[in-house]
Design an enzyme around this catalytic site. Sequence first.
Site, mmCIF file in Angstrom:
data_model
loop_
_atom_site.group_PDB
_atom_site.id
_atom_site.type_symbol
_atom_site.label_atom_id
_atom_site.label_comp_id
_atom_site.label_asym_id
_atom_site.label_seq_id
_atom_site.Cartn_x
_atom_site.Cartn_y
_atom_site.Cartn_z
ATOM 1 N N ASP A 289 1.102 -0.955 -0.602
ATOM 2 C CA ASP A 289 0.026 0.402 0.322
ATOM 3 C C ASP A 289 0.980 1.245 -0.048
ATOM 4 O O ASP A 289 2.243 0.993 0.104
ATOM 5 C CB ASP A 289 -1.131 -0.110 1.039
ATOM 6 C CG ASP A 289 -1.841 1.074 1.533
ATOM 7 O OD1 ASP A 289 -2.506 1.836 -0.057
ATOM 8 O OD2 ASP A 289 -3.036 0.642 1.696
HETATM 9 C C1 NOJ Z 1 -3.939 4.053 -0.706
HETATM 10 C C2 NOJ Z 1 -5.261 3.289 0.134
HETATM 11 O O1 NOJ Z 1 -4.605 2.176 0.865
HETATM 12 C C3 NOJ Z 1 -5.332 2.234 -1.309
HETATM 13 O O2 NOJ Z 1 -6.354 1.262 -0.862
HETATM 14 C C4 NOJ Z 1 -4.909 2.399 -2.253
HETATM 15 O O3 NOJ Z 1 -5.044 2.062 -3.572
HETATM 16 C C5 NOJ Z 1 -3.271 3.212 -2.482
HETATM 17 N N1 NOJ Z 1 -3.219 4.559 -1.425
HETATM 18 C C6 NOJ Z 1 -3.445 4.070 -3.773
HETATM 19 O O4 NOJ Z 1 -4.159 5.765 -4.197
#
Ligand code: NOJ
Length: 762
Positions: A289
């Site tokens: 993430d």
């Molecule tokens: C953080 C989020 O938790 C995730 O779901 C997302 O894909 C990424 N940022 C990228 O935006």
Amino acid sequence: MAKLRVCLCFSVIGLLLSGTAEAQAPISRNDTDRANALLKEMTTEEKIGQLNQPFYLKLPITGMKIDPVAYEDRVRRGEVGSFLFLTDPKEINRLQKIAMTEQRLHIPILFGFDVIHGFDTEFPVPLAMAASWDPAMAEQAQGIAAEEAAHAGLRWSFAPMLDIARDPRWGRISEGAGEDPYLGAAMARAQVRGFQGTPENPRPFMATLKHFAGYGAAEGGRDYDAVYIPEERMQNVYLPPFRAGVEAGADTVMSAYMDLNDVPASGNIHLLRDILRTELGFKGFVVSDAFAVGSLVTQGFARDSTDAALRGATAGVNMDMGSATYLERMKSLLDQGQLTLTQLDDLVRPILVAKYRLGLFENPYADATEQTHAEMLAKHRQIARVAATRSVVLLRNEGDLLPLAKTTKRIAVIGPLGNSKGDMNGPWSLTAKAEDAVSVFEGIRAKLPGSQVAYAGGVQIAKAFPSSFDGLIGPKIQTPWTPEEADRQMKSALQLAGKSDVVIMALGELTIMDFEYSSRSSLSLPGKQQELLEKIQALGKPIVLLLFSTRPLDLSWASEHIPAIMDCYFGGTETGNAVADLLVGDAVPGGKLPVTWPRAVGQIPIYYAHTTSHKPYDSPEFTSRYWDAPTSPLYPFGYGLSYSTFSISDLRLSTKTAPLDGSITATVTVANTGARAADEVVQIYLHQRFGSASRPVRELKGFRRVTLQPGQKQEISFTVGPAERTYWSAAKNGWVAESSNFDVWVGNSSTATLHESFSVVQ
Ligand code: NOJ
């Protein structure tokens, strides 16, 4: 008691558990050979570059800015395996051209983005899609999202989000399929197929199963907070959607942020290696993430960034999203011998394989022409409208207030969400234009040109919920009205309601409240919406409450005083038209709740598949565990009304006794007993009465959404075999299917009463 431990290897269990699972799309030998050949040509720096995924985004709160020249240089040097957040096809093609022509080995860039429930055309948010209980619809929607995103040059979505969520305080409940592993697995499979196509008919686009794993169990519903999940709950509740997604062939998995049993998920070897790779048999690549590799330091796990790179790499995180920790620190780990070149190759290989599978080396560019794009969008909106109608759940309809007569003369649309366009798109609709969305007010006006339809906001949902993503996720939050203005607005809403034949109230939450780091400690209607609702109800007019939010909100008062309530979630671009179709009966609601609806925040966590305990909820001498509230939810999981009526009857089992490896078939007759063509979702629940563990009072084991004409009947059969009866038992430290006695209920919610029982014997 005789019990059988089912000692099957995990991949076989996987197939058994998923029932209809397809084998993971085989990674082609050819793609692997090509990746291996390319690896031989690559320098260590170029390999590390493939593991790096920088943001292409302006995010003032983090100081992040867009610097096209710096990006160009990085691409030229081979330091970018993938970009995230770049969605402009011209810029995608410009940077891709640099990669394909000026970079030494011409390795294409993979452009990824959060294509969560649409791209140009927004579909209902994922929780709403789950409320449709229509996996085929979810598959079609994600196929369309992939098609639109691919036109912009994107080849990778960071969806589906598969986190089981049993706590509506958590804003990200909106992104998943709700509380149930079976429904979650069905929606997972469907979405992977939508994004990636099937093995026979693959699409050059990738899905991401996220957030691996357990993110939805955040303590207190506070986003990012720790989760503690024992193995049996992980296996039985949190992993099934991921298992299904892996089996459907998902190319990538995103490792989560939070501490899982005190070890951050993105550095968790047990999670990412033992479970994901060995047990689930995942063969693709893991992306962290955003910033999660760097955060291993913040989380008090890694000593410093170099250690964070080592921990992420050792756990098997292939691609570092956003933190550049691999880019900056991995070389020194290799130089010091803490990481080997073989380990590095193992991290890079699946990324290259994915690029070959996507055909990126041959076809790296966005090739949309304006004209085909416009034609495509017109078609997609029609499908989005149907999807939005199919995901609405009718919670109450006293005196058959709905559907409204098309001849209704004066209609008041009241509430802060009644004329909002951007909010209707829902959270994570970063590329869709707010102006393309249809508001409730617009939808009703277009549907009933002969009626007088007027709008008043009445109250606002103002700055009480500040967020750093204000204006980026959903419309900008309004500054609060002055007390005089607030008074004026309230009065004019009441006046309008007083002059109307029917009042449509559009209340709920702003989309930004159903987003990342948007938890709530209360489930009340934010701002003065409850006051507005009560004041309008006091006028004695017929009221239809349209609820816009993804988390269940406190409807305890409304559920007794407002005759008609529809849970509309955020339906995407076509929300207003879909709602109008439903209001007048051009479409009939058929959605069912994918989460249990609490009466009050104090009941959380509340979910239907709890275990029985020594005093079952229906014990005559102990019916409530709270002094001040019943134990039961306001609306149960699987519940939803229709404008028609249905009977589900005549439950027949093919046998009352089955051997351990045998199946029974449960058959019912469902009939439309009303006067309109409509849908019913027939659901089967199972309970094992005794065994090596206490099993939930009920567990969903099958469902079917059917459309029936008035008077039409249909037989529906479900198989309850070893797959449906298998569970992970802590006592046996493994998967078991046991001899026991079982209860079966079939009906149209988790409180179905049509019952049968059978035994499984050795
Ligand atoms: C953080 C989020 O938790 C995730 O779901 C997302 O894909 C990424 N940022 C990228 O935006």
